[in-house]
Scaffold this motif. Sequence first.
Motif, PDB file in Angstrom:
ATOM      1  N   MET A   1      25.498  40.872  51.542  1.00  0.00           N
ATOM      2  CA  MET A   1      26.389  41.739  50.775  1.00  0.00           C
ATOM      3  C   MET A   1      27.251  40.867  49.870  1.00  0.00           C
ATOM      4  O   MET A   1      27.859  39.908  50.307  1.00  0.00           O
ATOM      5  CB  MET A   1      27.265  42.544  51.731  1.00  0.00           C
ATOM      6  N   LYS A   2      27.278  41.217  48.611  1.00  0.00           N
ATOM      7  CA  LYS A   2      28.130  40.522  47.648  1.00  0.00           C
ATOM      8  C   LYS A   2      29.002  41.567  46.978  1.00  0.00           C
ATOM      9  O   LYS A   2      28.519  42.603  46.529  1.00  0.00           O
ATOM     10  CB  LYS A   2      27.292  39.794  46.604  1.00  0.00           C
ATOM     11  N   LEU A   3      30.307  41.284  46.923  1.00  0.00           N
ATOM     12  CA  LEU A   3      31.275  42.176  46.296  1.00  0.00           C
ATOM     13  C   LEU A   3      31.854  41.498  45.055  1.00  0.00           C
ATOM     14  O   LEU A   3      32.231  40.327  45.102  1.00  0.00           O
ATOM     15  CB  LEU A   3      32.401  42.515  47.265  1.00  0.00           C
ATOM     16  N   PHE A   4      31.947  42.258  43.978  1.00  0.00           N
ATOM     17  CA  PHE A   4      32.557  41.791  42.731  1.00  0.00           C
ATOM     18  C   PHE A   4      33.903  42.484  42.635  1.00  0.00           C
ATOM     19  O   PHE A   4      33.977  43.702  42.757  1.00  0.00           O
ATOM     20  CB  PHE A   4      31.662  42.185  41.564  1.00  0.00           C
ATOM     21  N   ILE A   5      34.981  41.723  42.438  1.00  0.00           N
ATOM     22  CA  ILE A   5      36.324  42.286  42.457  1.00  0.00           C
ATOM     23  C   ILE A   5      37.014  42.010  41.120  1.00  0.00           C
ATOM     24  O   ILE A   5      37.021  40.877  40.633  1.00  0.00           O
ATOM     25  CB  ILE A   5      37.167  41.701  43.605  1.00  0.00           C
ATOM     26  N   ALA A   6      37.604  43.064  40.553  1.00  0.00           N
ATOM     27  CA  ALA A   6      38.364  42.916  39.312  1.00  0.00           C
ATOM     28  C   ALA A   6      39.626  43.766  39.397  1.00  0.00           C
ATOM     29  O   ALA A   6      39.684  44.748  40.133  1.00  0.00           O
ATOM     30  CB  ALA A   6      37.529  43.328  38.103  1.00  0.00           C
ATOM     31  N   SER A   7      40.627  43.363  38.647  1.00  0.00           N
ATOM     32  CA  SER A   7      41.894  44.087  38.656  1.00  0.00           C
ATOM     33  C   SER A   7      42.563  43.969  37.302  1.00  0.00           C
ATOM     34  O   SER A   7      42.277  43.051  36.526  1.00  0.00           O
ATOM     35  CB  SER A   7      42.805  43.511  39.746  1.00  0.00           C
ATOM     36  N   GLY A 144      43.113  37.994  40.096  1.00  0.00           N
ATOM     37  CA  GLY A 144      43.816  37.798  38.833  1.00  0.00           C
ATOM     38  C   GLY A 144      43.614  39.012  37.941  1.00  0.00           C
ATOM     39  O   GLY A 144      43.352  40.112  38.408  1.00  0.00           O
ATOM     40  N   SER A 145      43.712  38.825  36.652  1.00  0.00           N
ATOM     41  CA  SER A 145      43.563  39.916  35.683  1.00  0.00           C
ATOM     42  C   SER A 145      42.470  39.579  34.687  1.00  0.00           C
ATOM     43  O   SER A 145      42.383  38.437  34.216  1.00  0.00           O
ATOM     44  CB  SER A 145      44.878  40.138  34.929  1.00  0.00           C
ATOM     45  N   THR A 146      41.660  40.573  34.356  1.00  0.00           N
ATOM     46  CA  THR A 146      40.639  40.374  33.324  1.00  0.00           C
ATOM     47  C   THR A 146      41.254  40.337  31.934  1.00  0.00           C
ATOM     48  O   THR A 146      40.626  39.837  30.999  1.00  0.00           O
ATOM     49  CB  THR A 146      39.595  41.512  33.354  1.00  0.00           C
ATOM     50  N   THR A 147      42.470  40.855  31.786  1.00  0.00           N
ATOM     51  CA  THR A 147      43.029  41.114  30.459  1.00  0.00           C
ATOM     52  C   THR A 147      44.328  40.374  30.169  1.00  0.00           C
ATOM     53  O   THR A 147      44.510  39.851  29.075  1.00  0.00           O
ATOM     54  CB  THR A 147      43.264  42.628  30.308  1.00  0.00           C
ATOM     55  N   ILE A 148      45.247  40.355  31.127  1.00  0.00           N
ATOM     56  CA  ILE A 148      46.583  39.801  30.879  1.00  0.00           C
ATOM     57  C   ILE A 148      46.921  38.789  31.975  1.00  0.00           C
ATOM     58  O   ILE A 148      47.724  39.058  32.867  1.00  0.00           O
ATOM     59  CB  ILE A 148      47.648  40.925  30.831  1.00  0.00           C
ATOM     60  N   PRO A 149      46.279  37.598  31.961  1.00  0.00           N
ATOM     61  CA  PRO A 149      46.608  36.609  32.991  1.00  0.00           C
ATOM     62  C   PRO A 149      48.045  36.114  32.835  1.00  0.00           C
ATOM     63  O   PRO A 149      48.592  36.115  31.728  1.00  0.00           O
ATOM     64  CB  PRO A 149      45.597  35.493  32.744  1.00  0.00           C
ATOM     65  N   ALA A 155      41.918  34.616  32.198  1.00  0.00           N
ATOM     66  CA  ALA A 155      41.337  35.890  32.602  1.00  0.00           C
ATOM     67  C   ALA A 155      40.291  35.598  33.672  1.00  0.00           C
ATOM     68  O   ALA A 155      39.537  34.626  33.561  1.00  0.00           O
ATOM     69  CB  ALA A 155      40.713  36.588  31.403  1.00  0.00           C
ATOM     70  N   SER A 156      40.252  36.444  34.725  1.00  0.00           N
ATOM     71  CA  SER A 156      39.415  36.104  35.868  1.00  0.00           C
ATOM     72  C   SER A 156      38.963  37.336  36.628  1.00  0.00           C
ATOM     73  O   SER A 156      39.460  38.445  36.419  1.00  0.00           O
ATOM     74  CB  SER A 156      40.176  35.154  36.801  1.00  0.00           C
ATOM     75  N   TYR A 157      38.016  37.112  37.541  1.00  0.00           N
ATOM     76  CA  TYR A 157      37.488  38.121  38.453  1.00  0.00           C
ATOM     77  C   TYR A 157      37.121  37.405  39.748  1.00  0.00           C
ATOM     78  O   TYR A 157      37.143  36.170  39.815  1.00  0.00           O
ATOM     79  CB  TYR A 157      36.271  38.841  37.854  1.00  0.00           C
ATOM     80  N   GLY A 158      36.762  38.167  40.769  1.00  0.00           N
ATOM     81  CA  GLY A 158      36.433  37.565  42.048  1.00  0.00           C
ATOM     82  C   GLY A 158      35.067  37.950  42.565  1.00  0.00           C
ATOM     83  O   GLY A 158      34.508  38.985  42.187  1.00  0.00           O
ATOM     84  N   LEU A 159      34.529  37.111  43.441  1.00  0.00           N
ATOM     85  CA  LEU A 159      33.299  37.381  44.177  1.00  0.00           C
ATOM     86  C   LEU A 159      33.540  37.072  45.647  1.00  0.00           C
ATOM     87  O   LEU A 159      34.154  36.057  45.973  1.00  0.00           O
ATOM     88  CB  LEU A 159      32.144  36.508  43.676  1.00  0.00           C
ATOM     89  N   ILE A 160      33.065  37.958  46.507  1.00  0.00           N
ATOM     90  CA  ILE A 160      33.125  37.715  47.944  1.00  0.00           C
ATOM     91  C   ILE A 160      31.726  37.896  48.509  1.00  0.00           C
ATOM     92  O   ILE A 160      31.069  38.906  48.259  1.00  0.00           O
ATOM     93  CB  ILE A 160      34.115  38.669  48.645  1.00  0.00           C
ATOM     94  N   THR A 161      31.285  36.885  49.247  1.00  0.00           N
ATOM     95  CA  THR A 161      30.011  36.944  49.960  1.00  0.00           C
ATOM     96  C   THR A 161      30.301  36.854  51.455  1.00  0.00           C
ATOM     97  O   THR A 161      31.460  36.791  51.864  1.00  0.00           O
ATOM     98  CB  THR A 161      29.079  35.783  49.542  1.00  0.00           C
ATOM     99  N   ALA A 162      29.270  36.788  52.256  1.00  0.00           N
ATOM    100  CA  ALA A 162      29.440  36.687  53.702  1.00  0.00           C
ATOM    101  C   ALA A 162      30.145  35.401  54.104  1.00  0.00           C
ATOM    102  O   ALA A 162      30.765  35.337  55.167  1.00  0.00           O
ATOM    103  CB  ALA A 162      28.082  36.773  54.401  1.00  0.00           C
ATOM    104  N   HIS A 168      36.580  33.453  39.616  1.00  0.00           N
ATOM    105  CA  HIS A 168      35.860  32.874  38.484  1.00  0.00           C
ATOM    106  C   HIS A 168      36.599  33.157  37.186  1.00  0.00           C
ATOM    107  O   HIS A 168      37.173  34.230  37.016  1.00  0.00           O
ATOM    108  CB  HIS A 168      34.470  33.509  38.355  1.00  0.00           C
ATOM    109  N   ALA A 169      36.523  32.217  36.256  1.00  0.00           N
ATOM    110  CA  ALA A 169      37.020  32.449  34.903  1.00  0.00           C
ATOM    111  C   ALA A 169      36.138  33.500  34.249  1.00  0.00           C
ATOM    112  O   ALA A 169      34.915  33.490  34.413  1.00  0.00           O
ATOM    113  CB  ALA A 169      36.993  31.158  34.096  1.00  0.00           C
ATOM    114  N   LEU A 170      36.746  34.422  33.533  1.00  0.00           N
ATOM    115  CA  LEU A 170      35.983  35.480  32.865  1.00  0.00           C
ATOM    116  C   LEU A 170      35.156  34.933  31.704  1.00  0.00           C
ATOM    117  O   LEU A 170      34.075  35.423  31.412  1.00  0.00           O
ATOM    118  CB  LEU A 170      36.932  36.583  32.366  1.00  0.00           C
TER     119      LEU A 170
END
Length: 185
Positions: A1-7, A144-149, A155-162, A168-170
């Motif tokens: 399972m891999k989850l992609f997280i953004a805020s 972090g934020s995709t738009t207003i770091p 600008a960034s997003y996240g990944l979570i694996t097992a 990660h930098a966007l």
Amino acid sequence: MKLFIASDLHGCLLATETMLARFEESNANHLILLGDLLNHGPRNAIPDGYNPVATAEALNAYSKMIIAVRGNCDSEVDQALLQFPITASYAHVLLPQMRLFLTHGHIYHPDNLPPLQSGDGLLYGHSHIPVAEYRDDILLFNPGSTTIPRDNGRASYGLITATECQVHALDSDEILLSCSIRLKR
């Protein structure tokens, strides 16, 4: 399972399109959105490429893969544009190795934790500052934020694996933060 997280997309179509392209590249199973999706918010400058309607349309194409919570800038008007629910202030995701508590971060955050057990994780946004660490055996993760770091961040997003959490930098393949998932004892 891999989850992609953004805020904290804050209605920026360009950042949202870039984030969705990264989501596609990641082959993640689900896209977790931690709030503040369409509205720029009264304390933020209007971002370049601000287009809440087009941002909603772009997100709606992924509605079956999205798990989302409400941010302090999200409203019922925003929900009317979206084809997936965003009005819950928190949600839980149960993984084989841990429980994740999803929230925006304006109510629950590292200094005001919800009820969590050892080995659980708190996923939150709001601060626009990435975090990937354990405190007292609780995973704290902010993509972090995709738009207003903030704090001169990117600008960034996240990944979570097992086994791992990464921010990660966007705009590149660079990993900004990383920590290993601890298995429950």
